[in-house]
Design a protein around this motif. Structure first.
Motif, PDB file in Angstrom:
ATOM      1  N   ALA A 192       0.837  -1.203   0.000  1.00  0.00           N
ATOM      2  CA  ALA A 192       0.000   0.000   0.000  1.00  0.00           C
ATOM      3  C   ALA A 192       0.871   1.252   0.000  1.00  0.00           C
ATOM      4  N   TYR A 194      -4.714   2.872   1.809  1.00  0.00           N
ATOM      5  CA  TYR A 194      -4.695   1.628   2.585  1.00  0.00           C
ATOM      6  C   TYR A 194      -6.088   0.983   2.634  1.00  0.00           C
ATOM      7  N   ARG A 195      -7.119   1.785   2.884  1.00  0.00           N
ATOM      8  CA  ARG A 195      -8.488   1.240   2.928  1.00  0.00           C
ATOM      9  C   ARG A 195      -8.904   0.687   1.566  1.00  0.00           C
ATOM     10  N   GLU A 248      -7.149  -2.653   0.811  1.00  0.00           N
ATOM     11  CA  GLU A 248      -7.783  -3.721   1.597  1.00  0.00           C
ATOM     12  C   GLU A 248      -9.143  -4.114   1.018  1.00  0.00           C
ATOM     13  N   SER A 252      -8.727  -6.059  -2.142  1.00  0.00           N
ATOM     14  CA  SER A 252      -8.267  -7.406  -1.799  1.00  0.00           C
ATOM     15  C   SER A 252      -9.440  -8.250  -1.296  1.00  0.00           C
ATOM     16  N   LYS A 253     -10.228  -7.674  -0.416  1.00  0.00           N
ATOM     17  CA  LYS A 253     -11.391  -8.387   0.143  1.00  0.00           C
ATOM     18  C   LYS A 253     -12.376  -8.791  -0.950  1.00  0.00           C
ATOM     19  N   ARG A 302      -3.577 -10.709  -1.842  1.00  0.00           N
ATOM     20  CA  ARG A 302      -2.665 -10.284  -0.779  1.00  0.00           C
ATOM     21  C   ARG A 302      -1.589 -11.341  -0.577  1.00  0.00           C
ATOM     22  N   TYR A 334       2.436  -6.539   3.880  1.00  0.00           N
ATOM     23  CA  TYR A 334       1.651  -7.220   2.857  1.00  0.00           C
ATOM     24  C   TYR A 334       1.928  -6.563   1.521  1.00  0.00           C
ATOM     25  N   TYR A 350       0.642  -6.786  -2.729  1.00  0.00           N
ATOM     26  CA  TYR A 350      -0.560  -7.131  -3.475  1.00  0.00           C
ATOM     27  C   TYR A 350      -0.229  -7.207  -4.957  1.00  0.00           C
TER      28      TYR A 350
END
Length: 152
Positions: free
Chosen positions: A37, A57-58, A61, A64-65, A71, A79, A81
């Protein structure tokens, strides 16, 4: 890719924001790089985008989710990506240089052959795996060899 992201976001009650689109664009432009990130944030700053680090960062994430980014953890405490291939179940694996940190993806055929061999030897049916090899890349091997020659 952006249209499928838009649909996925909508189905999960999110919307496609400009920030989400530019973060995904950074990954698309990175080629085979595995970005953290912080790397994404730095690249956005270099391109003069006005986006907060927390938003980056959010966003990383969330992507990724939702399965748009994969990740990865290479033992660095950070981490990283990469773009995920949504239509592919096969995950590629990596080899990491312990000196310079270079990360190379391992040929899928090689990994499949290894998995098949393990299945045959153990009787297991392997349905998921995460393989990481660590060693010295050719450049670091050469530097180490030159360094040893200079000391002799």
């Amino acid at each position: 890719m952006y249209e499928s992201l838009r649909k996925e976001l909508r189905s999960k009650k999110y919307r496609m924001t400009a920030q989400r689109e530019i973060v995904l664009k950074i990954f698309a432009e990175s080629g085979e790089k595995h970005l953290g990130a912080e790397d994404v944030y730095r690249r956005l700053m270099e391109k003069r985008y006005r986006i907060s680090k927390a938003t980056v960062y959010r966003t990383v994430e969330l992507l990724s989710k939702l399965g748009f980014l994969r990740r990865l953890e290479f033992g660095e405490g950070v981490y990283r990506y990469e773009l995920a291939a949504p239509d592919s179940e096969t995950l590629h694996q990596h080899i990491i240089c312990k000196t310079c940190g270079e990360i190379v993806e391992i040929d899928e055929r090689t990994v499949k052959d290894l998995v098949k061999s393990v299945e045959e030897k153990t009787g297991y049916l392997i349905n998921d795996y995460d393989i990481k090899f660590y060693g010295l890349c050719p450049k670091c091997q050469k530097r180490k060899s030159i360094s040893a020659e200079n000391r002799a």
